[in-house]
Design a protein around this motif. Structure first.
Motif, PDB file in Angstrom:
ATOM      1  N   ALA A 646       0.820  -1.235  -0.005  1.00  0.00           N
ATOM      2  CA  ALA A 646      -0.107  -0.061  -0.141  1.00  0.00           C
ATOM      3  C   ALA A 646       0.815   1.256  -0.055  1.00  0.00           C
ATOM      4  O   ALA A 646       0.613   2.315  -0.747  1.00  0.00           O
ATOM      5  N   LEU A 647       2.029   1.180   0.648  1.00  0.00           N
ATOM      6  CA  LEU A 647       2.855   2.435   0.759  1.00  0.00           C
ATOM      7  C   LEU A 647       3.537   2.589  -0.516  1.00  0.00           C
ATOM      8  O   LEU A 647       3.702   3.643  -1.017  1.00  0.00           O
ATOM      9  N   THR A 648       3.790   1.467  -1.273  1.00  0.00           N
ATOM     10  CA  THR A 648       4.505   1.600  -2.564  1.00  0.00           C
ATOM     11  C   THR A 648       3.502   2.226  -3.619  1.00  0.00           C
ATOM     12  O   THR A 648       3.752   3.171  -4.336  1.00  0.00           O
ATOM     13  N   GLU A 649       2.252   1.817  -3.385  1.00  0.00           N
ATOM     14  CA  GLU A 649       1.069   2.471  -4.334  1.00  0.00           C
ATOM     15  C   GLU A 649       1.010   3.893  -4.302  1.00  0.00           C
ATOM     16  O   GLU A 649       0.797   4.873  -5.085  1.00  0.00           O
ATOM     17  N   GLU A 650       1.238   4.374  -2.778  1.00  0.00           N
ATOM     18  CA  GLU A 650       0.921   5.893  -2.530  1.00  0.00           C
ATOM     19  C   GLU A 650       2.104   6.514  -3.202  1.00  0.00           C
ATOM     20  O   GLU A 650       2.091   7.626  -3.764  1.00  0.00           O
ATOM     21  N   ILE A 651       3.349   5.773  -3.019  1.00  0.00           N
ATOM     22  CA  ILE A 651       4.242   6.682  -3.490  1.00  0.00           C
ATOM     23  C   ILE A 651       4.504   7.014  -4.842  1.00  0.00           C
ATOM     24  O   ILE A 651       4.728   7.842  -5.539  1.00  0.00           O
ATOM     25  N   ARG A 652       4.323   5.716  -5.620  1.00  0.00           N
ATOM     26  CA  ARG A 652       4.175   5.574  -7.123  1.00  0.00           C
ATOM     27  C   ARG A 652       3.336   6.715  -7.642  1.00  0.00           C
ATOM     28  O   ARG A 652       3.297   6.987  -8.778  1.00  0.00           O
ATOM     29  N   SER A 656       7.357   8.407  -9.592  1.00  0.00           N
ATOM     30  CA  SER A 656       7.835   7.227 -10.275  1.00  0.00           C
ATOM     31  C   SER A 656       9.171   6.932 -10.509  1.00  0.00           C
ATOM     32  O   SER A 656       9.337   6.087 -11.158  1.00  0.00           O
ATOM     33  N   HIS A 657      10.159   7.785 -10.085  1.00  0.00           N
ATOM     34  CA  HIS A 657      11.406   7.534 -10.275  1.00  0.00           C
ATOM     35  C   HIS A 657      12.191   7.299  -9.063  1.00  0.00           C
ATOM     36  O   HIS A 657      13.345   6.579  -9.491  1.00  0.00           O
ATOM     37  N   ILE A 658      11.802   7.204  -7.703  1.00  0.00           N
ATOM     38  CA  ILE A 658      12.524   6.861  -6.799  1.00  0.00           C
ATOM     39  C   ILE A 658      12.673   5.069  -6.778  1.00  0.00           C
ATOM     40  O   ILE A 658      11.646   4.603  -6.663  1.00  0.00           O
ATOM     41  N   PRO A 659      13.911   4.837  -6.632  1.00  0.00           N
ATOM     42  CA  PRO A 659      13.956   3.200  -6.354  1.00  0.00           C
ATOM     43  C   PRO A 659      13.323   2.652  -5.081  1.00  0.00           C
ATOM     44  O   PRO A 659      13.493   3.272  -4.116  1.00  0.00           O
ATOM     45  N   ILE A 660      12.977   1.537  -5.268  1.00  0.00           N
ATOM     46  CA  ILE A 660      12.007   1.187  -4.210  1.00  0.00           C
ATOM     47  C   ILE A 660      12.531  -0.431  -4.001  1.00  0.00           C
ATOM     48  O   ILE A 660      12.626  -1.286  -4.985  1.00  0.00           O
ATOM     49  N   LEU A 661      12.868  -0.913  -2.687  1.00  0.00           N
ATOM     50  CA  LEU A 661      13.424  -2.236  -2.584  1.00  0.00           C
ATOM     51  C   LEU A 661      12.455  -2.711  -1.282  1.00  0.00           C
ATOM     52  O   LEU A 661      12.423  -2.122  -0.422  1.00  0.00           O
ATOM     53  N   MET A 662      11.696  -3.868  -1.668  1.00  0.00           N
ATOM     54  CA  MET A 662      10.873  -4.550  -0.568  1.00  0.00           C
ATOM     55  C   MET A 662      11.450  -5.585   0.049  1.00  0.00           C
ATOM     56  O   MET A 662      11.860  -6.570  -0.638  1.00  0.00           O
ATOM     57  N   VAL A 663      11.623  -5.455   1.234  1.00  0.00           N
ATOM     58  CA  VAL A 663      12.102  -6.822   1.916  1.00  0.00           C
ATOM     59  C   VAL A 663      11.041  -7.513   2.653  1.00  0.00           C
ATOM     60  O   VAL A 663      10.122  -6.715   3.309  1.00  0.00           O
ATOM     61  N   THR A 664      11.018  -8.899   2.499  1.00  0.00           N
ATOM     62  CA  THR A 664      10.004  -9.595   3.214  1.00  0.00           C
ATOM     63  C   THR A 664      10.256 -10.732   3.493  1.00  0.00           C
ATOM     64  O   THR A 664      11.217 -11.658   2.971  1.00  0.00           O
ATOM     65  N   ALA A 665       9.634 -11.589   4.481  1.00  0.00           N
ATOM     66  CA  ALA A 665       9.813 -12.823   4.974  1.00  0.00           C
ATOM     67  C   ALA A 665       8.682 -13.588   4.307  1.00  0.00           C
ATOM     68  O   ALA A 665       8.465 -14.990   4.496  1.00  0.00           O
ATOM     69  N   TYR A 666       7.638 -13.028   3.743  1.00  0.00           N
ATOM     70  CA  TYR A 666       6.525 -13.708   3.059  1.00  0.00           C
ATOM     71  C   TYR A 666       6.899 -13.711   1.553  1.00  0.00           C
ATOM     72  O   TYR A 666       6.045 -13.219   0.434  1.00  0.00           O
ATOM     73  N   GLY A 667       8.042 -14.505   1.081  1.00  0.00           N
ATOM     74  CA  GLY A 667       8.502 -14.452  -0.312  1.00  0.00           C
ATOM     75  C   GLY A 667       7.602 -15.046  -1.108  1.00  0.00           C
ATOM     76  O   GLY A 667       7.276 -14.810  -2.388  1.00  0.00           O
ATOM     77  N   GLU A 668       6.547 -16.182  -0.668  1.00  0.00           N
ATOM     78  CA  GLU A 668       5.744 -16.828  -1.272  1.00  0.00           C
ATOM     79  C   GLU A 668       4.312 -16.279  -1.645  1.00  0.00           C
ATOM     80  O   GLU A 668       3.692 -17.032  -2.272  1.00  0.00           O
ATOM     81  N   ASP A 669       4.053 -15.266  -0.898  1.00  0.00           N
ATOM     82  CA  ASP A 669       2.890 -14.538  -1.000  1.00  0.00           C
ATOM     83  C   ASP A 669       2.505 -14.124  -2.354  1.00  0.00           C
ATOM     84  O   ASP A 669       3.151 -13.139  -2.842  1.00  0.00           O
ATOM     85  N   ARG A 671       0.162 -12.146  -3.250  1.00  0.00           N
ATOM     86  CA  ARG A 671       0.067 -10.486  -3.242  1.00  0.00           C
ATOM     87  C   ARG A 671       1.104 -10.002  -3.820  1.00  0.00           C
ATOM     88  O   ARG A 671       1.016  -8.691  -4.400  1.00  0.00           O
ATOM     89  N   LEU A 672       2.475 -10.405  -3.688  1.00  0.00           N
ATOM     90  CA  LEU A 672       3.609  -9.891  -4.058  1.00  0.00           C
ATOM     91  C   LEU A 672       3.683  -9.896  -5.829  1.00  0.00           C
ATOM     92  O   LEU A 672       4.617  -8.879  -6.345  1.00  0.00           O
ATOM     93  N   GLN A 673       2.799 -10.226  -6.325  1.00  0.00           N
ATOM     94  CA  GLN A 673       2.650 -10.191  -7.859  1.00  0.00           C
ATOM     95  C   GLN A 673       2.528  -8.927  -8.163  1.00  0.00           C
ATOM     96  O   GLN A 673       2.792  -8.603  -9.294  1.00  0.00           O
ATOM     97  N   GLN A 674       1.827  -8.164  -7.212  1.00  0.00           N
ATOM     98  CA  GLN A 674       1.348  -6.802  -7.634  1.00  0.00           C
ATOM     99  C   GLN A 674       2.527  -5.910  -7.863  1.00  0.00           C
ATOM    100  O   GLN A 674       2.497  -4.785  -8.272  1.00  0.00           O
ATOM    101  N   SER A 675       3.735  -6.294  -7.106  1.00  0.00           N
ATOM    102  CA  SER A 675       4.970  -5.487  -7.139  1.00  0.00           C
ATOM    103  C   SER A 675       5.466  -4.975  -8.554  1.00  0.00           C
ATOM    104  O   SER A 675       6.079  -4.047  -8.966  1.00  0.00           O
ATOM    105  N   SER A 676       5.155  -6.147  -9.431  1.00  0.00           N
ATOM    106  CA  SER A 676       5.634  -5.738 -10.845  1.00  0.00           C
ATOM    107  C   SER A 676       5.017  -4.647 -11.528  1.00  0.00           C
ATOM    108  O   SER A 676       5.653  -3.912 -12.310  1.00  0.00           O
ATOM    109  N   HIS A 677       3.751  -4.130 -11.063  1.00  0.00           N
ATOM    110  CA  HIS A 677       3.103  -2.928 -11.675  1.00  0.00           C
ATOM    111  C   HIS A 677       3.825  -1.658 -11.031  1.00  0.00           C
ATOM    112  O   HIS A 677       3.382  -0.635 -11.716  1.00  0.00           O
TER     113      HIS A 677
END
Length: 710
Positions: A646-652, A656-669, A671-677
């Motif tokens: 949700a934070l990523t969506e608000e920032i984007r 749209s230019h600042i790099p974002i790195l998401m760190v997670t222990a839910y690597g198989e979730d 929902r992370l498919q949305q990150s490609s957008h």
């Protein structure tokens, strides 16, 4: 002779309507005779050419005819099987008609056609034997009338040619009807034999069967029951015939049974059937768990339903099936939670070990710290395999995006709600409505069943006495997840139990939290439901008014073609040569204070300037104050208040230019498919400084190229 007349003339009733008894048919015929005779007497007294000539004998004959029919009206019910009445009444009919023709002028009288009424009336009511008998009597009566007319001194018209054609008509026309009647009798006999054979087969069969039809008020009434029904419910046919079908089931399921019967009779007669799971009750008051399958059939002049019952009360496999579904969901939720916590622990362990190694210049200490880091990497790999085991993904096959059509999910949903109904206590009713037009969704039927079973089970446990559970599955075109031309899938489960206290609303989805620990609650059911909903980008809401209604509403988006999901960098050994990013100003977000400190220290060791935030909302406020103050954002995925996605969506939305790195222990979730957008890089825990370098470089590359991490 008497017995023959009764069996072959009176009881050969193929032409008689099925809803009329022999007595009613004879009474109806007597009233018809009286009516026609009255009209004929009135007509002949006014218009009969020879009425004055035959006045006395004709009135005496008519009086005797009236008397005979009146006596019949009073004696038919007491003795419907009278051979004397059967033989004599047609003779009287013919005598009166023949005398009437003489009174009316002879052979050219229109009263002649009364012969045909006599013949056909008896034939239709009592069959071909009576038709032949009255045909012969009519021809004799007509011949005698012609002979009397020829010899009489009265002015009576006598025409031999007319008599000839009248006799031919009485011979041929009834003969034609006789042939038709014979064929009808044969067809009816074959139908009757087939019906008797069918009922004998049902009656001797092991499957409980009953038939039903709707009464004038639209209530389904039992028409027939076989022996197996009597054994199952411990009731004989005399107790069930003519009773409403709810005599066989619990009162709480009456409405469902009525709807089931009505739906059955509305089906087309083309190999269609209707199935329901219902709770029955036998004569002793013992509850039964039943599967009812019904089909509509044409029975004589109307439709009836035939219901086949399967008693599954003693089937242990049913309970095992439901327990297996729950166990699978609980294990998946439990393992996912444990894996997440272990990854965070390993992340802190590896992070502190790397920081200590950078501080130490002793070779033996560095070797020991390297061993700790390597052990942490091995632990991370082990728990990744554990997570796959918890998801029952033994072949390490990546999770696939499935498409379940709305049409294909209707029957499984009806079945699973029916199975759930059988597990309810007798005091609880459940009403279920499933629309027949549901959207396609990107979720498996098994996951839908898991969510439904857990929500129904949660509602059942919350009802402390008598109560009602309502399940509604429909298409919601007004929800924000709906798309043009296709609604979102809406699942609503409500109950009228005591409800949820306001202070507990935010806790009910937390794993292992339960308000019913003393009553078998595990605290995993709702957590599993929420996890499935989030995995498929849906929403789940709860509204509770104590002792009125508590409603859980799940909304899942309709299926649409997804772009390739972003993948997580696996915790593998770092390559020998690592590209080092330049010093950057980083906004670091994580809700775990210990992880936040470790990651901050690691990034600062790498030469970066770091500002921290504890959740997405706090980070968004910090970033919004001065967007130019940061070169990179590193955020955790799963956080309270506002998560990383949700934070990523608000920032984007604003940058749209600042790099974002998401760190997670839910690597198989999923929902992370949305990150490609949103053009972000993903990094799985536990994290090392080399991986931080790799992740930062990847985040910068993605923004520069306008793509997603692969």
């Amino acid at each position: 002779m008497r017995q023959y007349i009764i069996e072959h003339w009176l009881l050969n009733n193929s032409g008689r309507p099925a809803d009329k008894s022999l007595s009613e048919t004879q009474i109806e015929q007597s009233w018809a005779r009286l009516g026609f005779a009255t009209l004929a007497l009135l007509f002949l007294s006014l218009h009969g050419a020879n009425f004055e000539y035959y006045r006395t004998p004709f009135l005496i004959t008519s009086g005797l005819y009236f008397l005979a029919n009146i006596i019949s009206l009073f004696t038919i019910r007491k003795n419907p099987l009278s051979a004397l009445r059967t033989i004599s009444m047609p003779v009287l009919d013919v005598t009166v008609v023949s005398f009437g023709m003489l009174v009316d002028g002879g052979g050219n009288s229109g009263i002649y056609f009364a012969y045909l009424l006599i013949i056909f009336g008896n034939g239709f009511r009592f069959g071909n034997s009576m038709l032949l008998y009255t045909q012969v009597m009519s021809m004799i009566g007509l011949t005698i009338m012609a002979a009397v007319a020829a010899l009489s001194a009265a002015p009576i018209i006598y025409d031999p040619s007319l008599l000839y054609w009248q006799l031919i008509t009485l011979l041929l026309l009834p003969a034609y009807v006789y042939m038709i009647g014979k064929r009808t009798e044969k067809a009816i006999k074959a139908q009757t034999e087939a019906e008797e054979a069918s009922f004998n087969l049902l009656d001797q069969g092991p499957v409980p069967v009953f038939t039903f039809e709707l009464d004038q008020n639209g209530k389904p009434m039992i028409v027939y029951t076989n022996r197996a029904i009597h054994e199952l419910f411990q009731m004989d046919h005399a107790m069930l015939a003519g009773e409403c079908v709810d005599r066989l089931i619990l009162p709480e399921d009456s409405r469902e049974m009525f709807d089931f019967c009505a739906r059955t009779l509305d089906l087309q007669l083309k190999d269609e059937n209707n199935t329901i799971y219902i709770r029955g009750i036998n004569r002793a008051g013992t509850p039964l768990k039943l599967t009812c399958t019904a089909i509509p059939v044409r029975w004589r002049t109307h439709r009836i339903g035939v219901c086949f019952i399967l008693d599954i009360t003693q089937r242990e496999t049913l309970q095992e099936q439901l327990e297996a579904v729950h166990k699978e969901g609980y294990m998946s939720t439990l393992v996912a939670g444990v894996v997440h916590d272990f990854r965070n622990v390993l992340n802190n362990m590896i992070g502190y070990a790397e920081l200590l190694r950078m501080e130490s210049d002793k070779e033996d200490v560095c070797e020991q710290l390297d061993a700790i880091i390597a052990a942490g990497d091995r632990g991370s790999e082990l728990i990744t395999r554990l997570l796959k085991l918890g998801k029952n993904n033994k072949n390490n096959i990546p999770l696939q995006i499935v498409r379940t059509s709305g049409e294909s999910m209707i029957k499984p949903l009806e079945n699973i709600t029916g199975l759930a109904r059988l597990q309810l206590p007798a005091r609880i009713q459940m009403h279920c409505r499933i629309d027949h037009e549901l959207p396609d969704v990107a979720i498996t039927v098994i996951e839908l069943e898991q969510m439904l079973l857990n929500l129904i089970n949660n509602a059942m446990q919350s009802i402390q006495s008598a109560g009602l559970i309502q399940v509604t599955i429909s298409s919601d075109h007004n929800h924000h997840l709906a798309i043009a031309g296709m609604g979102a899938l809406s699942i609503r489960v409500s109950d009228d139990g005591p409800g949820i206290a306001p202070e507990n609303i935010d806790l009910i989805f937390k794993p292992f939290w339960t308000s019913r620990s003393n009553h078998g609650g595990s605290g995993l059911g709702l957590a599993m439901v929420q996890r499935i909903v989030k995995r498929h980008h849906g929403t789940i809401n709860v509204a509770s008014v104590p002792y009125e209604e508590t409603t859980f509403t799940i909304v899942l988006p309709p299926f649409r073609e997804h772009t390739h999901a972003a993948t997580i960098a696996a915790p593998t050994q770092a390559p020998a040569s690592i590209e080092v990013p330049p010093p950057m100003r980083i906004l670091l977000i994580d809700d775990a204070a210990e992880i936040l400190r470790v990651h901050q220290a690691m990034l600062m060791r790498l030469g970066h300037t770091v500002e921290t935030a504890e959740n997405g909302l706090q980070a968004l406020e910090t970033f919004s104050k001065d967007m130019a103050a940061f070169d990179l954002i590193i955020t955790d995925f799963h956080m309270p208040v506002m998560d990383g996605l949700a934070l990523t969506e608000e920032i984007r939305a604003v940058n749209s230019h600042i790099p974002i790195l998401m760190v997670t222990a839910y690597g198989e979730d999923q929902r992370l498919q949305q990150s490609s957008h949103h053009h972000i890089a993903l990094l799985g825990k536990p994290v090392t400084m080399d991986k931080f370098n790799q992740g930062i470089i990847e985040a910068i590359r993605i923004v520069e190229q306008g793509g997603s991490s692969q």
